[in-house]
Design an enzyme around this catalytic site. Structure first.
Site, PDB file in Angstrom:
ATOM      1  N   HIS A   1       0.820  -1.213   0.000  1.00  0.00           N
ATOM      2  CA  HIS A   1       0.000   0.000   0.000  1.00  0.00           C
ATOM      3  C   HIS A   1       0.853   1.262   0.000  1.00  0.00           C
ATOM      4  O   HIS A   1       1.960   1.284   0.526  1.00  0.00           O
ATOM      5  CB  HIS A   1      -0.903   0.017   1.232  1.00  0.00           C
ATOM      6  CG  HIS A   1      -1.919  -1.068   1.231  1.00  0.00           C
ATOM      7  ND1 HIS A   1      -2.590  -1.450   2.362  1.00  0.00           N
ATOM      8  CD2 HIS A   1      -2.390  -1.869   0.244  1.00  0.00           C
ATOM      9  CE1 HIS A   1      -3.433  -2.427   2.073  1.00  0.00           C
ATOM     10  NE2 HIS A   1      -3.322  -2.703   0.791  1.00  0.00           N
TER      11      HIS A   1
ATOM     12  N   TYR B   1       1.326   2.125  13.510  1.00  0.00           N
ATOM     13  CA  TYR B   1       1.782   3.023  12.448  1.00  0.00           C
ATOM     14  C   TYR B   1       1.859   4.433  13.027  1.00  0.00           C
ATOM     15  O   TYR B   1       0.868   4.940  13.551  1.00  0.00           O
ATOM     16  CB  TYR B   1       0.778   3.082  11.303  1.00  0.00           C
ATOM     17  CG  TYR B   1       0.655   1.856  10.445  1.00  0.00           C
ATOM     18  CD1 TYR B   1       1.150   1.849   9.155  1.00  0.00           C
ATOM     19  CD2 TYR B   1      -0.016   0.726  10.897  1.00  0.00           C
ATOM     20  CE1 TYR B   1       0.993   0.752   8.329  1.00  0.00           C
ATOM     21  CE2 TYR B   1      -0.177  -0.383  10.092  1.00  0.00           C
ATOM     22  CZ  TYR B   1       0.334  -0.365   8.810  1.00  0.00           C
ATOM     23  OH  TYR B   1       0.181  -1.455   8.004  1.00  0.00           O
TER      24      TYR B   1
END
Length: 189
Positions: free
Chosen positions: A65, A133
């Site tokens: 991604h 993240y």
């Protein structure tokens, strides 16, 4: 107490494998995986704008991604469990364009990956996992994109044997319809 981080720049320029500060005593432990001053002292600018976590079951694969606009640099760490984490250099002018590197990130080894802007990122979940993240840009849905996990040109060698074979993959409908590396390359010309 000195709070030491270990920064190892990878051969994909701008990407780092980082051993965060980790201290333990009779009570348990403390992990500090980001400190703006420590990062700057090592020549890394990471302007933290968004933090989120993914919770994934064994066998989940999250394809390569990235955002086509408002590129997101990411500091990624497996908080618990085990993932095989992959980064792909998607910078057309880079000498390592189209190359990938893979790393076993676990809750036990505490390693982090600093994924630069213009890199793809994905992982295979080896054990049920929580992944953190810490992003330098907010998620921008209109620019969200990716490349298929099994793209033949990038040819990532996923350790499917660690989940009992590729037949045990869990993949989202979105990830089944991502572009190829060839399509990405054509789009970037």
């Amino acid at each position: 107490m000195i709070q030491k981080f270990d920064f190892q720049e990878l051969d994909l320029k701008g990407a780092y494998l980082i051993k965060p500060f980790f201290a333990t005593d009779e009570r348990g432990g403390l992990i500090k995986d980001y400190n703006v001053d420590m990062f700057k002292a090592n020549g890394i600018e990471h302007d933290l704008k968004e933090v989120f976590y993914t919770i994934s079951k064994r066998g989940v694969i999250r394809a390569t991604h990235f955002q086509l606009v408002k590129q997101q640099a990411k500091l990624v760490r497996c908080v618990s469990g085990h993932v095989y984490d992959v980064i792909v250099d998607l910078r057309p002018d880079s000498p390592t364009f189209g190359q990938y590197r893979g790393f076993h990130l676990t809750g036990e080894n505490t390693n982090c990956l600093l994924v630069p802007p213009y890199f793809g990122h994905g992982y295979l979940v080896i054990e049920d996992s929580v992944v953190s993240y810490k992003c330098a840009e907010v998620f921008y849905g209109e620019g969200d994109s990716g490349i298929m996990y099994d793209d033949p040109d990038i040819a990532i060698e996923w350790p499917f044997d660690l989940i009992g074979g590729a037949e045990n993959l869990i993949i989202s409908e979105k990830d089944k319809s991502l572009m190829s590396f060839e399509e990405y390359t054509s789009m970037m010309k």
